[in-house]
Scaffold this active site. Sequence first.
Site, mmCIF file in Angstrom:
data_model
loop_
_atom_site.group_PDB
_atom_site.id
_atom_site.type_symbol
_atom_site.label_atom_id
_atom_site.label_comp_id
_atom_site.label_asym_id
_atom_site.label_seq_id
_atom_site.Cartn_x
_atom_site.Cartn_y
_atom_site.Cartn_z
ATOM 1 N N ASP A 418 -5.123 -38.738 -9.229
ATOM 2 C CA ASP A 418 -5.800 -38.325 -7.737
ATOM 3 C C ASP A 418 -6.773 -39.253 -7.379
ATOM 4 O OD1 ASP A 418 -5.709 -36.044 -5.526
ATOM 5 O OD2 ASP A 418 -7.707 -35.800 -6.126
ATOM 6 N N GLU A 474 -2.935 -42.847 -6.869
ATOM 7 C CA GLU A 474 -2.985 -42.476 -5.665
ATOM 8 C C GLU A 474 -4.179 -43.544 -5.165
ATOM 9 O OE1 GLU A 474 -3.412 -38.918 -2.504
ATOM 10 O OE2 GLU A 474 -4.996 -39.075 -4.192
#
Length: 794
Positions: A418, A474
Amino acid sequence: MEVIHSAPRSLFLPGTDSLARVRTTTKATPPPNFGTFHDAPRNSSRPIVVCVARKASVEIKEPSLVIRERQLGKFQVSEGHPAPFGATARDGGVNFSVYSSNAVAAALCLISLSDLSKGRVTAEIPLHPVANKTGDIWHVFLKGDFKDMLYGYRFDGKYAPEQGHYFDSSKILLDPYARAVVSRDEFGVVAQKDNCWPQMACMIPAAEDKFDWEGDLPLKLPQRELLIYEMHVRGYTKHESSGAEKPGTYLGIVEKLDHLKDLGVNCIELMPCQEFNELEYYKYNSVMGDYKMNFWGYSTINFFSPMTRYSSAGTRNCGRDAINEFKLLVREAHKRGIEVFMDVVFNHTAEGNEKGPILSFRGLDNSVYYMVAPKGEFYNYSGCGNTFNCNHPVVRQFIVDCLRYWVLEMHVDGFRFDLASIMTRGSSLCDAANVFGSPMEGDLLTTGTPLGSPPLIDMISNDPVLRDVKLIAEAWDAGGLYQVGTFPHWCIWSEWNGKYRDVVRQFIKGTDGFSGAFAECLCGSPNLYQAGGRKPWNSINFVCAHDGFSLADLVTYTNKHNLANGENNNDGENHNNSWNCGQEGEFASIFVKKLRKRQMRNFFLCLMVSQGVPMIYMGDEYGHTKGGNNNTYCHDNYINYFRWDKKDEASSDFFRFCHLMTNFRRECESLGLNDFPTAERLQWHGHAVGVPDWSETSRFVGFSLVDAVKGEIYIGFNASHLPVTISLPERPGYRWEPLVDTGKAAPFDFLAEDLPGREVAIQQLAHFLDGNLYPMLSYSSVILILKPDLTSCS
C-alpha cells in the site's frame, strides 16, 4: 527483600504504571548476569520493593511506596541474546530481544490472561543496562511456566515531542516482532467500560507450537498466468446469505474457496489482515443507525501478527489458534491451485500523529521508526498522520524480517504494498553515509526525497527469499509522488497500473482522445514498462478495487454518494471517470439498465483480453453495488459484504459471463504473453481491416491476434453511441465465428459450446459473416474465432 541484581539500577514495579528506583539491601544477591526471580504469594505481606514512581524528566524522590507482587510462580532469569528480535522459544525457555537506541531504561512485563482483562501487569523484570543490553538491543532469557502468559515492555527516556521522543513509562508496549497480539476477542465489540483501546499484549511462543502443513509447498505460478481477486476477509462471508459455519473469518473463506475456483481465480489478494483495531474510528453513525468501524484495516498495529478477530478462535490459546487458522487458509487455497497475497501497509501505523496513541513503535523509539522533522513534527506522506521511516537501517531490516516471516512461516506467495512510493523516500536525517555507507559531495538529502535506488527496495529485491515471491507496488502516495511506470523495480516488481484503470474507464465510456492509449493498455502498457526492461506481467491491470466505485456503481453513478459515511459527502475521490449511462442511481429505464449491463461486460472483457495480470474486486463478478459510495472504509455491514443471495439469483447472469471469460483467457495462449506482442502476432484494425483509427475522435479499436491454441482471434471495441458494421480480415478457407458479443442479451452474450440455440444464433448472422462483416451495437465489444470453413468448395 529479594532483588535480581545487587547494583543500584532502575526497576519497573509490578502492578504499577511507573518506573521506580530500587534501594538495594545487605542481603547477598546473584551477579547481574544471572538470577532467579520469585513472586511473593498474593496475600503475603513481605515487601518486595521499596520505591517511588517517577518519569524520566521528574526528579527522583526518596522511596515511600511499598508494593506487593501477584502470584506468578518462579522464573529463572539470565542475560539473554540480542538475536533474533522478538520472543523466541529456545534452550528450554524463551529469549526476548527488542531494539531501542534512545531509551535509558527498560523492563519486560509479564501479563496473565486474567490480569490482561483487568488492565494490570502480573510481574515485571527489569533489564540491566549492561547485562541485558548489547548495543541498542535490550534482551533477557527466561525459564519457567508461561502457560496463559503474555508479555509487553515498558521503556523510559525523554518525553520530548519537540525532539521526536515519546518515552512514557506508564505505557505497556507491544513488541514489533510479536507473532500474535491479544486484546479484545470479538470483532466490533468494545471492551469493558466502553474502552475501544484496552491493554494489548503479545503471545509468548512455545517450542511445542506446531502446524501440520500436510506437505504444502509454494505454488510458484508464473505471474503471467495469474488472475487476482482482491478480497476482504470478513466481508467475503459475513453476510447471512453466505451460509458459512464460521462467517467473517479465515475459515469462512475456506468454506467458500470453491466459488473462486469456479470463477477462474488462481490468486487471492487479502486486504489488510495484520493486527489492527477496527474500533479506531468507533463512532455512532446516525445516517446508518450503526457504528463506524475501521473496516478496511489500513492502520496496522503489529505487522507480524495475523488479525485475531478474523479468526473463529479469537484470542483463544493466546492467539496461537488464530495463527493456525490463517495457515489453514493458505494451505487449503494452495490445494486448489490458488496463491495467497497479502496487502501490507508499511507506509504508516495506527499510532497516527502527535495526538495518537502510544502502542509500540512510538514508545520504543519514535525518532527511529517515523519520519520526523527537526522540531519533532511528523511528516505525513501517508495522509494518515505519520509516515513509517522505511529507509532507516533498523526499520528496513524490520520490514524485510517481517516479509520473510510471512513467506517462510505462513507460506504467503506475494505482497501488494500500500502506498509503496513511501518506501522509496529518504529517511529522517538521511544523508549519503546513512544510505550508501560513505559520504558524497553535495548537500544532505532532504527527508522524504525520492531515491533512485532506495535501500529498502534494494534489500527486498535482492533478498534470497523475497525476490522469489510476487511483489506488487501501489506506486504512489498521499504526498503527490506518482511512480506508475517508474517505480524502482530491479525487473521483478509489478505495479498496480492506475493509468490502465483511468484510460480504460475513459475509453469504454466513450471519451474522445483515448483510442491510442487504450491500445497501449491492451498490449500490457509497453509505453510504461518496456523501456525499463519489464514485461507485460509487471502490469497489474484493474478497473475497480476496494478504493472507489464497484464495477456496478461505475456504470450507475456519475457522482459519488457518500452520505452514509456521515461526513456530508466530503470524503472520497471526486474524479472517478464514471458514467451513469443516462440516469443517476439504481432506479432507471429499461434502456439504461441494458446499457449498464453492456458496459459491465465491456469492462470485464477488456480486463480478460489485455496483456498483463488482471485483478478483479470481490463482488464485481455478480454486480455488487455500494449505492454509489466510493469510500466505504467505515462500514461493517451489507454495503461491504459479499451478497451470496445476489450472486445466486437466476436474474444475475453476469457471473456466468465472467466465469466463461476467465476460462477463455486461460485457454488462449496469446492472452498471457511473456513479452509484449509484435506485428508478427498482432494486427490493428479500424472499421476497415488493417486501417486503425488513432484520431482524436476515434471510439473504435479492433485487433486480430494469432493464437497457438485458437488459431486466430478478432477482438473489437465500439465505444461510440452509434452502431457500426466492421470488416473482418479475409482468411481463405476459414470463416469467422462469433463467440462473445456484449450487445446481446444473456445467455447469448457468450456463445458457449453447450448453449442451447447456439447454432441458430450463429446462423442468424450468416449473411454478415459470409461477407466478412459483423454488426456491432453502440457501446459493445466482440470476440470472434477463426474456424475452418467446412462449407467452402475444395
